[in-house]
Design an enzyme around this catalytic site. Structure first.
Site, PDB file in Angstrom:
ATOM      1  N   ASP A 336       0.833  -1.206   0.000  1.00 32.17           N
ATOM      2  CA  ASP A 336       0.000   0.000   0.000  1.00 32.17           C
ATOM      3  C   ASP A 336       0.870   1.259   0.000  1.00 32.17           C
ATOM      4  O   ASP A 336       2.028   1.232   0.428  1.00 32.17           O
ATOM      5  CB  ASP A 336      -0.932   0.010   1.215  1.00 32.17           C
ATOM      6  CG  ASP A 336      -0.164   0.061   2.531  1.00 32.17           C
ATOM      7  OD1 ASP A 336       0.878  -0.604   2.637  1.00 32.17           O
ATOM      8  OD2 ASP A 336      -0.614   0.770   3.452  1.00 32.17           O
ATOM      9  N   GLU A 337       0.307   2.340  -0.450  1.00 30.99           N
ATOM     10  CA  GLU A 337       0.904   3.678  -0.346  1.00 30.99           C
ATOM     11  C   GLU A 337       2.367   3.713  -0.803  1.00 30.99           C
ATOM     12  O   GLU A 337       3.197   4.382  -0.198  1.00 30.99           O
ATOM     13  CB  GLU A 337       0.766   4.194   1.085  1.00 30.99           C
ATOM     14  CG  GLU A 337      -0.691   4.366   1.500  1.00 30.99           C
ATOM     15  CD  GLU A 337      -0.858   4.759   2.959  1.00 30.99           C
ATOM     16  OE1 GLU A 337      -1.793   5.524   3.262  1.00 30.99           O
ATOM     17  OE2 GLU A 337      -0.073   4.290   3.815  1.00 30.99           O
TER      18      GLU A 337
END
Length: 531
Positions: A336-337
């Site tokens: 993620d991210e």
């Protein structure tokens, strides 16, 4: 992955909870809860509960014996001993554990032919002569014991309501996540959380072991990850890390309570602690400073041609050691991210990470951003979007689900336990909005992404993450988790037909004295009529 249930079973349960709902309609927020019959107090709600006439149940007395069955396994005996220990503490009775299947006392039995109970289901019957707990597996027997614990009067003695409960979970995966990377928590706290979760039939503990602020597990092949990268946390705290022996002890402790540990090493972003520990993991060969803030998206493992070999060796050795330590089927690889990783590099990195997980005989789990790249066959996606997530992003997740990728649902505006309850909440964040107790409970996992085309059959289960940017103490951890994590337990286990906020808040209120007795610091939501 889910257990089907009949309409008749749902009707029985809906009838059982209708009285609860009627009480709730007249109750004012904050008013004391009415006293409910024992079967109607259970949390999570069972699939079917048929109560006998009042006064026909089993009386728990000083001479009560707990029977482990004539053909008891070690796990049956262990479940009986644990039940006896728990009931002794509240009742003061001796409660001997013996072998045998006589129809008196409390009998625990495994029936491997009871296919209708599935992998985690059970049947509990109570009458004047005995309480009998039957399951096809040790896990089912464990959950039967948890239900019995709620049926035993708070003082430990008295009558266990007569009747029959037949119960199975709605979803196979019922999890909670504890982030020990942003703020470090010792293994003892994780074990305490396991105990708190297991009694409500939660069966997965996802531990977030690495992030920009700290690396929390010793890795022999890369020792500076923990020794150096683990020596910080958000703010000015000293950080810390778990030794391999401590991690193994958590895995064993959890398994004894039928909870699987799902470890996460977040990659290729959220990796500043690793980059600070080893300069060779950086594209420029220079280690950055350790990081103690809460910004995200700035770090990335290097994927240049010159650095790809060391990066791939890193993930192979780290995931290899983690796989050896983890008997459960899942390794979580984050994903993620990763804002500082280019799209092509991200896809290539996640391809390799998924191959590495498969190499070590495990199933990869990744945050749902992987749907924009190339999820490998069998990879599980964990969705953390909100109501504001774009249709395009939801569509990618839906496409992955239609291609056979199971989904774990963790919508941040419903199940992120680090979101504040309201404006007055001390710890916590608000980027996903406020998440009061009702909002955390009042949604249907089976239909949550239905508008995007995700069928309920694609939903493996639900998980409530607890991120710790603002949470550094046990009291704050429990305050943010409880009582919302009990809503997670209900959503994961109870049949869809039992889903009703008015009824649920009455049953939730009944858990207040139990949480108090266990020393849990919990948020007394004003719209729940706490006992």
């Amino acid at each position: 992955m889910r257990v089907p249930r009949t309409c008749a079973a749902l009707l029985v349960l809906m009838t059982a909870v209708s009285c609860t709902a009627a009480h709730g309609d007249d109750a004012k927020p904050g008013a004391p809860a009415p006293v409910l019959p024992a079967f109607q107090r259970l949390l999570p709600a069972p699939e079917r509960a048929r109560a006998a006439a009042p006064g026909t149940g089993y009386r728990l007395e000083p001479g009560t014996v707990i029977r482990a069955g004539s053909a008891s396994s070690g796990e049956t005996r262990e479940a009986a001993e644990r039940l006896a220990e728990q009931l002794r503490a509240s009742s003061g009775y001796s409660l001997m554990v013996v072998d045998g299947d006589q129809a008196n006392g409390i009998l625990l039995r495994i029936d491997e032919d009871a296919a209708e109970l599935g992998d985690e289901g059970y049947e509990l019957t109570s009458n004047a002569a005995a309480v009998t707990l039957t399951a096809r597996t040790p896990a089912g027997l464990f959950y039967a014991v948890q239900t019995l614990r709620q049926l035993v009067p708070a003082a430990g003695g008295g009558i266990v309501q007569g009747g029959t409960i037949t119960d199975r979970p709605r979803f196979a995966y019922r999890g909670a996540m504890l982030d020990v990377a942003r703020h470090f928590f010792p293994v003892g706290q994780a074990k305490r959380y396991v105990d708190q979760l297991a009694q409500y039939k939660v069966n997965k503990l996802h531990v977030h072991l690495s992030d920009d602020q700290g690396w929390r597990l010793a890795i022999d092949s890369w020792p500076r990850l923990a020794e150096y990268g683990g020596a910080t946390e958000v703010g000015t705290g000293p950080g810390g890390y778990w030794s391999k022996e401590e991690y193994r002890s958590l895995v064993t402790y959890a398994a004894e309570r039928h909870v699987e540990v799902v470890p996460e090493i977040d990659m290729p972003g959220h990796t500043n602690a690793a980059l600070a520990s080893y300069a060779e993991l950086n594209c420029d060969g220079k280690a950055p400073k350790r990081y103690t803030g809460i910004r995200v998206g700035f770090s990335s493992l290097c994927m240049t041609e010159q650095k790809k070999e060391v990066t791939y060796r890193f993930i192979d050795e780290v995931l290899g050691e983690l796989a050896e330590l983890t008997p459960g089927p899942y390794l979580h690889i984050g994903g993620d991210e990763a804002h500082s990783t280019g799209a092509a590099d991200y896809a290539a990195f996640m391809d390799q990470a998924q191959k590495t997980v498969a190499k070590y005989g495990k199933t990869a789990v990744a945050w749902h951003q992987l749907a924009a790249a190339r999820p490998a066959d069998g990879t599980v996606l964990q969705y953390w979007g909100t109501a504001a997530t774009s249709a395009a992003e939801k569509g990618r997740v839906a496409d992955a689900a239609k291609s056979g990728h199971p989904l774990i649902l963790s919508p941040a505006d419903r199940l992120y336990l680090d979101m504040k309850y309201d404006l007055t909440t001390g710890p916590g964040l608000t980027w996903a909005g406020y998440v009061p107790v009702k909002k955390a409970y009042d949604w249907d996992p089976g239909g949550y992404l239905g508008g995007a085309g995700v069928p309920e059959s694609a939903v493996l289960g639900v998980e409530a993450p607890l991120w710790t940017e603002t949470i550094a103490t046990r009291a704050d951890l429990e305050f943010m988790a409880f009582p919302r994590v009990l809503g997670l337990a209900e959503l994961g286990w109870a049949p869809k037909g039992a889903h009703d906020w008015t009824a649920y808040r009455q049953r939730l209120a009944e858990q207040g004295p139990r949480l108090d007795a266990q020393g849990v610091t919990f948020y007394r939501a004003p719209d729940v009529p706490w006992s």
